[in-house]
Design a protein around this motif. Structure first.
Motif, PDB file in Angstrom:
ATOM      1  N   ALA A  65     -14.287 -52.302 -60.141  1.00 27.70           N
ATOM      2  CA  ALA A  65     -13.946 -51.433 -59.017  1.00 27.70           C
ATOM      3  C   ALA A  65     -15.120 -50.555 -58.602  1.00 27.70           C
ATOM      4  O   ALA A  65     -15.834 -50.000 -59.437  1.00 27.70           O
ATOM      5  N   MET A  70     -11.821 -47.063 -56.428  1.00 26.59           N
ATOM      6  CA  MET A  70     -11.156 -46.216 -57.414  1.00 26.59           C
ATOM      7  C   MET A  70     -10.452 -45.033 -56.741  1.00 26.59           C
ATOM      8  O   MET A  70      -9.363 -44.639 -57.153  1.00 26.59           O
ATOM      9  N   GLN A 104     -22.978 -60.411 -63.300  1.00 33.46           N
ATOM     10  CA  GLN A 104     -22.040 -59.382 -62.826  1.00 33.46           C
ATOM     11  C   GLN A 104     -21.804 -59.487 -61.310  1.00 33.46           C
ATOM     12  O   GLN A 104     -20.670 -59.383 -60.846  1.00 33.46           O
TER      13      GLN A 104
ATOM     14  N   ARG B  63     -23.375 -57.134 -68.447  1.00 33.44           N
ATOM     15  CA  ARG B  63     -22.492 -56.232 -67.702  1.00 33.44           C
ATOM     16  C   ARG B  63     -23.080 -55.739 -66.385  1.00 33.44           C
ATOM     17  O   ARG B  63     -22.354 -55.240 -65.532  1.00 33.44           O
ATOM     18  N   SER B 101     -16.825 -42.709 -66.810  1.00 33.47           N
ATOM     19  CA  SER B 101     -15.851 -42.462 -65.742  1.00 33.47           C
ATOM     20  C   SER B 101     -16.415 -42.846 -64.375  1.00 33.47           C
ATOM     21  O   SER B 101     -15.689 -42.807 -63.378  1.00 33.47           O
ATOM     22  N   LEU B 102     -17.661 -43.249 -64.313  1.00 34.98           N
ATOM     23  CA  LEU B 102     -18.224 -43.747 -63.053  1.00 34.98           C
ATOM     24  C   LEU B 102     -17.661 -45.137 -62.740  1.00 34.98           C
ATOM     25  O   LEU B 102     -17.274 -45.879 -63.637  1.00 34.98           O
ATOM     26  N   ALA B 103     -17.667 -45.478 -61.467  1.00 38.01           N
ATOM     27  CA  ALA B 103     -17.271 -46.826 -61.049  1.00 38.01           C
ATOM     28  C   ALA B 103     -18.412 -47.798 -61.329  1.00 38.01           C
ATOM     29  O   ALA B 103     -19.557 -47.403 -61.567  1.00 38.01           O
ATOM     30  N   GLN B 104     -18.077 -49.091 -61.287  1.00 38.99           N
ATOM     31  CA  GLN B 104     -19.079 -50.120 -61.597  1.00 38.99           C
ATOM     32  C   GLN B 104     -20.293 -50.025 -60.671  1.00 38.99           C
ATOM     33  O   GLN B 104     -21.438 -50.117 -61.125  1.00 38.99           O
ATOM     34  N   ASP B 105     -20.056 -49.822 -59.365  1.00 34.92           N
ATOM     35  CA  ASP B 105     -21.197 -49.775 -58.440  1.00 34.92           C
ATOM     36  C   ASP B 105     -22.069 -48.546 -58.691  1.00 34.92           C
ATOM     37  O   ASP B 105     -23.289 -48.606 -58.541  1.00 34.92           O
ATOM     38  N   GLU B 106     -21.452 -47.442 -59.125  1.00 33.32           N
ATOM     39  CA  GLU B 106     -22.233 -46.240 -59.427  1.00 33.32           C
ATOM     40  C   GLU B 106     -23.077 -46.440 -60.692  1.00 33.32           C
ATOM     41  O   GLU B 106     -24.243 -46.045 -60.752  1.00 33.32           O
ATOM     42  N   ARG B 107     -22.460 -47.053 -61.729  1.00 34.67           N
ATOM     43  CA  ARG B 107     -23.214 -47.315 -62.961  1.00 34.67           C
ATOM     44  C   ARG B 107     -24.348 -48.303 -62.704  1.00 34.67           C
ATOM     45  O   ARG B 107     -25.476 -48.121 -63.161  1.00 34.67           O
TER      46      ARG B 107
END
Lengths: 186, 186
Positions: A65, A70, A104, B63, B101-107
């Motif tokens: 997400a 989110m 990914q 990941r 707690s970050l979203a996938q795109d932020e990480r």
């Protein structure tokens, strides 16, 4: 934070099995009831005397997400355990090695840009509440344990939800899936 | 496929400890040697009589890497265990709850677009070989166990690699890190 759950199939538990169906791959042995245990750290892979199987999973961070998705999910989703949510579904899923060998960005593209997984789920909020448990890193027989609860009158909507997901390109990578429908003991 | 590894710190093992340093957060008890066990499924969290600690992790799918990055990594990386790779480093890392707690795109954006994690690593291939073990879903004290091996004359390059990574925005989210340097027993 990490929370580990065990789903123990057997003769005891808060959830009575209404039906079990192997959607893809090998079935699970039929059981009468499922007990759910939440554990702080990784639990032993054991149920109770006479239980048939135990499936374990970890509720942790989101894997696909985006931040925007989110926000939309959090704005609409309902918590598990609502009084009216007397029906539930436990759907353990395993994906193929072809899926896990993708990068990914390739998995994300199939998950959302091709299959609209999150977008489909949003259509059924807040009626269907959901928690995803990750099992793959635990060496479990399934990669995910998906858990849903909903009011009995929302079961047709739930049927539509799983039917739409099973028709997506993402589901071509699902090589084992068991659909277990439950009713809370009152 | 899933492969689970245990790194057992104590007095025995193929790798003699040259030094241990807490880079962030709590240190690990000092040990003389590390033994590595590969296990098919999830091993018990136990070492041997007299061992000080056991850290477990799973080598599974990537990941964050994109398909393009995976192609570039595979084209340049060397396997672990080369005869000349008598030095190694085990660097267990934990990231903060803010990271998870970050979203996938932020990480992903922090990991690569801001911090160039993969791009930095590519600069040290094939001299530095590497395997990443995921521990977070296992309820372990660290989220990752990173393992590197290299020839002794490449240790200055390895120092530069970890120095560059520790200077990235990604590392602001690392709240525990222990750097353990090792030499293979001959």
């Amino acid at each position: 934070m990490i929370a580990t759950f065990s789903f123990i199939g057997g003769t005891e538990g808060a959830w009575r099995v209404r039906g079990m169906q192997a959607v893809a791959g090998a079935p699970l042995p039929f059981v009468e009831a499922i007990a759910i245990r939440q554990e702080g750290s990784l639990p032993a892979q054991t149920g109770y005397d006479g239980s048939a199987w135990t499936l374990r999973g970890v509720a942790s961070h989101a894997r696909y997400a985006t931040a925007d998705e989110m926000v939309r999910l959090r704005a609409r989703q309902a918590p598990l355990g609502r009084t009216e949510a007397r029906f539930a579904a436990l759907i353990p899923i395993r994906k193929s090695s072809a899926w896990w060998s993708l990068a990914q960005d390739e998995r994300r593209a199939i998950f959302e840009e091709s299959s609209a997984h999150t977008a489909i789920g949003l259509d059924y909020l807040p009626a269907i509440a959901r928690r995803l448990h990750h099992s793959r890193d635990l060496g479990e027989p399934f990669d995910f344990l998906t858990w849903f609860d909903y009011a009995p009158h929302d079961e047709p909507a739930f049927e539509k939800l799983v039917e739409r997901l099973r028709g997506t390109p993402e589901w071509a990578y699902v090589d084992r899936e068991v659909d277990i429908r439950l009713e809370r003991e009152t």
